[in-house]
Design a protein around this motif. Structure first.
Motif, PDB file in Angstrom:
ATOM      1  N   LEU A 167      71.007  52.329  39.103  1.00  0.00           N
ATOM      2  CA  LEU A 167      70.525  53.638  39.619  1.00  0.00           C
ATOM      3  C   LEU A 167      70.140  54.671  38.403  1.00  0.00           C
ATOM      4  O   LEU A 167      70.543  55.609  38.076  1.00  0.00           O
ATOM      5  CB  LEU A 167      71.867  53.737  40.487  1.00  0.00           C
ATOM      6  CG  LEU A 167      72.440  52.483  41.200  1.00  0.00           C
ATOM      7  CD1 LEU A 167      73.579  54.075  42.448  1.00  0.00           C
ATOM      8  CD2 LEU A 167      71.460  52.517  42.530  1.00  0.00           C
ATOM      9  N   LYS A 168      68.622  54.702  38.724  1.00  0.00           N
ATOM     10  CA  LYS A 168      67.499  55.654  37.750  1.00  0.00           C
ATOM     11  C   LYS A 168      66.544  56.481  38.591  1.00  0.00           C
ATOM     12  O   LYS A 168      66.078  55.009  39.471  1.00  0.00           O
ATOM     13  CB  LYS A 168      67.775  55.312  36.641  1.00  0.00           C
ATOM     14  CG  LYS A 168      69.056  55.128  35.780  1.00  0.00           C
ATOM     15  CD  LYS A 168      68.589  55.116  33.513  1.00  0.00           C
ATOM     16  CE  LYS A 168      69.972  55.326  33.444  1.00  0.00           C
ATOM     17  NZ  LYS A 168      71.267  54.176  33.429  1.00  0.00           N
ATOM     18  N   LEU A 169      66.400  56.859  38.151  1.00  0.00           N
ATOM     19  CA  LEU A 169      64.919  57.455  38.828  1.00  0.00           C
ATOM     20  C   LEU A 169      64.110  58.134  38.589  1.00  0.00           C
ATOM     21  O   LEU A 169      64.079  58.802  36.998  1.00  0.00           O
ATOM     22  CB  LEU A 169      65.585  58.356  40.515  1.00  0.00           C
ATOM     23  CG  LEU A 169      65.502  59.668  39.938  1.00  0.00           C
ATOM     24  CD1 LEU A 169      65.131  60.651  39.697  1.00  0.00           C
ATOM     25  CD2 LEU A 169      66.442  59.847  41.178  1.00  0.00           C
ATOM     26  N   ASP A 170      63.299  58.051  38.582  1.00  0.00           N
ATOM     27  CA  ASP A 170      62.019  58.831  38.642  1.00  0.00           C
ATOM     28  C   ASP A 170      60.984  59.614  38.699  1.00  0.00           C
ATOM     29  O   ASP A 170      61.627  59.824  39.978  1.00  0.00           O
ATOM     30  CB  ASP A 170      59.889  58.516  37.250  1.00  0.00           C
ATOM     31  CG  ASP A 170      60.435  56.769  36.442  1.00  0.00           C
ATOM     32  OD1 ASP A 170      61.674  57.918  35.584  1.00  0.00           O
ATOM     33  OD2 ASP A 170      60.008  56.323  35.933  1.00  0.00           O
ATOM     34  N   VAL A 171      60.501  60.920  37.914  1.00  0.00           N
ATOM     35  CA  VAL A 171      60.324  62.355  39.228  1.00  0.00           C
ATOM     36  C   VAL A 171      58.421  62.436  38.907  1.00  0.00           C
ATOM     37  O   VAL A 171      57.783  62.726  37.304  1.00  0.00           O
ATOM     38  CB  VAL A 171      60.966  63.399  39.002  1.00  0.00           C
ATOM     39  CG1 VAL A 171      60.507  64.416  39.980  1.00  0.00           C
ATOM     40  CG2 VAL A 171      61.991  63.437  39.448  1.00  0.00           C
ATOM     41  N   TRP A 172      58.027  62.673  39.607  1.00  0.00           N
ATOM     42  CA  TRP A 172      56.455  62.912  39.902  1.00  0.00           C
ATOM     43  C   TRP A 172      56.250  63.938  40.178  1.00  0.00           C
ATOM     44  O   TRP A 172      56.153  64.612  41.386  1.00  0.00           O
ATOM     45  CB  TRP A 172      55.989  61.615  40.173  1.00  0.00           C
ATOM     46  CG  TRP A 172      55.857  60.003  39.268  1.00  0.00           C
ATOM     47  CD1 TRP A 172      56.789  59.245  39.766  1.00  0.00           C
ATOM     48  CD2 TRP A 172      54.851  59.987  38.747  1.00  0.00           C
ATOM     49  NE1 TRP A 172      56.331  58.273  38.400  1.00  0.00           N
ATOM     50  CE2 TRP A 172      55.339  58.511  37.353  1.00  0.00           C
ATOM     51  CE3 TRP A 172      53.772  59.888  37.586  1.00  0.00           C
ATOM     52  CZ2 TRP A 172      54.898  57.688  36.938  1.00  0.00           C
ATOM     53  CZ3 TRP A 172      52.386  59.313  36.849  1.00  0.00           C
ATOM     54  CH2 TRP A 172      53.505  58.136  36.647  1.00  0.00           C
ATOM     55  N   SER A 173      54.892  64.680  39.601  1.00  0.00           N
ATOM     56  CA  SER A 173      54.760  65.954  39.895  1.00  0.00           C
ATOM     57  C   SER A 173      53.250  66.430  39.921  1.00  0.00           C
ATOM     58  O   SER A 173      52.467  65.863  39.140  1.00  0.00           O
ATOM     59  CB  SER A 173      55.669  67.164  39.208  1.00  0.00           C
ATOM     60  OG  SER A 173      55.082  68.755  40.240  1.00  0.00           O
ATOM     61  N   GLY A 203      49.899  66.079  46.520  1.00  0.00           N
ATOM     62  CA  GLY A 203      51.246  67.666  46.240  1.00  0.00           C
ATOM     63  C   GLY A 203      52.610  67.394  47.175  1.00  0.00           C
ATOM     64  O   GLY A 203      52.841  68.621  46.903  1.00  0.00           O
ATOM     65  N   PHE A 204      52.929  66.233  46.784  1.00  0.00           N
ATOM     66  CA  PHE A 204      54.185  66.469  47.149  1.00  0.00           C
ATOM     67  C   PHE A 204      54.931  66.334  45.301  1.00  0.00           C
ATOM     68  O   PHE A 204      54.766  64.982  44.741  1.00  0.00           O
ATOM     69  CB  PHE A 204      54.828  65.127  47.615  1.00  0.00           C
ATOM     70  CG  PHE A 204      54.586  64.958  48.870  1.00  0.00           C
ATOM     71  CD1 PHE A 204      55.059  65.549  50.636  1.00  0.00           C
ATOM     72  CD2 PHE A 204      53.412  64.440  49.259  1.00  0.00           C
ATOM     73  CE1 PHE A 204      53.768  65.566  51.638  1.00  0.00           C
ATOM     74  CE2 PHE A 204      52.536  64.346  50.376  1.00  0.00           C
ATOM     75  CZ  PHE A 204      53.730  64.714  51.611  1.00  0.00           C
ATOM     76  N   VAL A 205      56.517  66.038  45.129  1.00  0.00           N
ATOM     77  CA  VAL A 205      57.041  66.265  44.152  1.00  0.00           C
ATOM     78  C   VAL A 205      57.837  64.597  44.877  1.00  0.00           C
ATOM     79  O   VAL A 205      58.244  64.858  45.831  1.00  0.00           O
ATOM     80  CB  VAL A 205      57.674  67.124  43.865  1.00  0.00           C
ATOM     81  CG1 VAL A 205      59.237  66.710  42.449  1.00  0.00           C
ATOM     82  CG2 VAL A 205      57.404  68.930  43.396  1.00  0.00           C
ATOM     83  N   THR A 206      57.559  63.764  43.694  1.00  0.00           N
ATOM     84  CA  THR A 206      57.828  62.369  44.731  1.00  0.00           C
ATOM     85  C   THR A 206      59.059  61.750  43.677  1.00  0.00           C
ATOM     86  O   THR A 206      59.230  61.592  41.714  1.00  0.00           O
ATOM     87  CB  THR A 206      56.258  61.848  44.097  1.00  0.00           C
ATOM     88  OG1 THR A 206      55.166  62.309  45.586  1.00  0.00           O
ATOM     89  CG2 THR A 206      56.929  60.349  44.673  1.00  0.00           C
ATOM     90  N   VAL A 207      59.982  61.680  43.841  1.00  0.00           N
ATOM     91  CA  VAL A 207      60.957  60.970  43.410  1.00  0.00           C
ATOM     92  C   VAL A 207      60.825  59.164  43.304  1.00  0.00           C
ATOM     93  O   VAL A 207      60.860  58.672  44.863  1.00  0.00           O
ATOM     94  CB  VAL A 207      62.099  61.170  44.070  1.00  0.00           C
ATOM     95  CG1 VAL A 207      63.635  60.791  43.541  1.00  0.00           C
ATOM     96  CG2 VAL A 207      62.805  63.248  43.592  1.00  0.00           C
ATOM     97  N   VAL A 208      61.140  58.675  42.799  1.00  0.00           N
ATOM     98  CA  VAL A 208      60.908  56.976  43.415  1.00  0.00           C
ATOM     99  C   VAL A 208      62.313  55.962  41.982  1.00  0.00           C
ATOM    100  O   VAL A 208      62.817  56.124  41.331  1.00  0.00           O
ATOM    101  CB  VAL A 208      59.354  56.444  41.554  1.00  0.00           C
ATOM    102  CG1 VAL A 208      59.678  54.834  42.060  1.00  0.00           C
ATOM    103  CG2 VAL A 208      58.614  57.242  42.187  1.00  0.00           C
ATOM    104  N   PRO A 209      63.318  56.267  43.069  1.00  0.00           N
ATOM    105  CA  PRO A 209      64.223  55.415  42.491  1.00  0.00           C
ATOM    106  C   PRO A 209      64.607  54.188  42.170  1.00  0.00           C
ATOM    107  O   PRO A 209      63.634  53.220  42.896  1.00  0.00           O
ATOM    108  CB  PRO A 209      65.681  56.213  43.220  1.00  0.00           C
ATOM    109  CG  PRO A 209      65.038  56.206  45.140  1.00  0.00           C
ATOM    110  CD  PRO A 209      63.199  56.748  44.329  1.00  0.00           C
ATOM    111  N   ASP A 210      65.542  53.676  41.531  1.00  0.00           N
ATOM    112  CA  ASP A 210      65.814  52.502  41.217  1.00  0.00           C
ATOM    113  C   ASP A 210      67.080  52.198  43.072  1.00  0.00           C
ATOM    114  O   ASP A 210      67.466  52.714  43.093  1.00  0.00           O
ATOM    115  CB  ASP A 210      65.809  51.288  40.491  1.00  0.00           C
ATOM    116  CG  ASP A 210      65.346  50.499  39.603  1.00  0.00           C
ATOM    117  OD1 ASP A 210      64.147  49.835  39.316  1.00  0.00           O
ATOM    118  OD2 ASP A 210      65.090  51.701  38.464  1.00  0.00           O
ATOM    119  N   TYR A 211      67.383  51.008  43.109  1.00  0.00           N
ATOM    120  CA  TYR A 211      68.576  50.616  43.857  1.00  0.00           C
ATOM    121  C   TYR A 211      68.664  48.850  43.112  1.00  0.00           C
ATOM    122  O   TYR A 211      68.225  47.671  42.852  1.00  0.00           O
ATOM    123  CB  TYR A 211      68.066  50.474  45.125  1.00  0.00           C
ATOM    124  CG  TYR A 211      67.029  49.996  46.159  1.00  0.00           C
ATOM    125  CD1 TYR A 211      66.765  48.458  46.376  1.00  0.00           C
ATOM    126  CD2 TYR A 211      65.710  50.214  46.006  1.00  0.00           C
ATOM    127  CE1 TYR A 211      66.140  47.642  47.210  1.00  0.00           C
ATOM    128  CE2 TYR A 211      64.813  49.389  46.316  1.00  0.00           C
ATOM    129  CZ  TYR A 211      64.884  48.175  46.660  1.00  0.00           C
ATOM    130  OH  TYR A 211      63.528  47.830  47.594  1.00  0.00           O
TER     131      TYR A 211
END
Length: 287
Positions: free
Chosen positions: A50-56, A94-102
């Motif tokens: 359970l880790k995620l990346d954040v894009w901006s 134009g979104f802060v974007t979160v891409v999580p694993d599951y």
């Protein structure tokens, strides 16, 4: 082939997954308004996975709306690192974007992968302001099994409630090529992921639509033979019947993969899924 990019492109051809290859090629091409990954492998739950990346996008002088993108893979495959192209795509809009694993089947079964998504929403609500996002403007996006997970989070309120997420946190969802009304399970992946749950009706997103459901955009290809367009059509009809704002987009001649592939820069023109979903989400959020 552009000789400037040829060595890197040839190296990428050895990538182990098609989405990973798309992400690699995506990174060689200009665009997406300066979008970049600003956080990597951030833990959001007790499992190692359970880790995620954040894009901006380029930082603005104000907090930006937030997309949580849930990838597909039939609940058996997928990795956030392979879907950097989706993070970049929505950040470029134009979104802060979160891409999580599951967690994936066969290690888990329903509802564990939806519970993981709820933890990702909880993390986002609690932490995204540190990354330039607005915790009061969170929306969901996804493809295929990820769209299923997102639909369950948006429609069945107990998942977010049980994770400690305030009611009304999810303001809208833009979902690509997802299964929402597919019982009885006619193919093995569905049986493996969901078939062991004793009350099958509780696995179907369409059964949780109500008047307080968030607005949704549902997009699919007319030639999708993996998740039939009737899933999107049925969910759209149920949302309309309950007075929930919904847009249904059926792209003529397009397949299951075309909708997510078109989030990547090399295939951006193959469907308008990115433009349609971003416009819908901005309109709902007033951003």
């Amino acid at each position: 082939m552009n000789t400037r990019f040829a060595p890197a492109l040839l190296a990428l051809l050895g990538s182990c997954t098609a989405p990973g290859l798309l992400t690699g090629i995506n990174g060689l091409l200009p665009g997406d308004a300066g979008a970049r990954r600003i956080a990597e492998a951030v833990s959001f739950g007790p499992s190692e996975r359970l880790k995620l990346d954040v894009w901006s996008p380029r930082r603005a002088g104000h907090a930006l709306p937030v997309v949580i993108f849930l990838y597909g893979g039939g609940w058996v495959a997928g990795s956030r690192t392979d879907y950097g192209f989706a993070g970049s795509a929505y950040a470029g809009q134009g979104f802060v974007t979160v891409v999580p694993d599951y967690r994936l089947v066969p290690g888990v079964r329903f509802p564990s992968f939806v519970d993981d998504g709820a933890l990702a929403v909880k993390w986002t609500r609690d932490n995204i302001a540190r990354y330039g996002g607005d915790p009061d403007r969170i929306v969901l996006a996804g493809h295929s099994a990820g769209s299923y997970n997102a639909a369950m989070l948006a429609l069945d309120s107990h998942f977010l409630r049980d994770a400690g997420v305030p009611a009304g946190t999810i303001k809208a969802a833009a979902l690509l090529s997802g299964p929402y009304d597919f019982y009885p399970f006619t193919e093995q992946r569905g049986r493996d992921a969901l078939g062991g749950w004793p009350r099958a009706a509780e696995t179907q997103p369409i059964n949780f639509v109500g008047r307080s459901s968030p607005p949704m955009l549902l997009a699919t290809g007319s030639d999708d033979d993996i998740v039939k367009p009737r899933n999107s059509q049925a969910l759209a009809a149920k949302l309309r019947a309950n007075g929930v704002p919904v847009e249904l987009k059926i792209y003529p001649g397009k397949s299951h993969i075309d909708t997510v592939k078109s989030l990547s820069r090399p295939f951006r023109k193959s469907t308008p899924a990115l433009a349609d979903s971003a416009a819908f989400l901005h309109r709902i959020l007033g951003s």
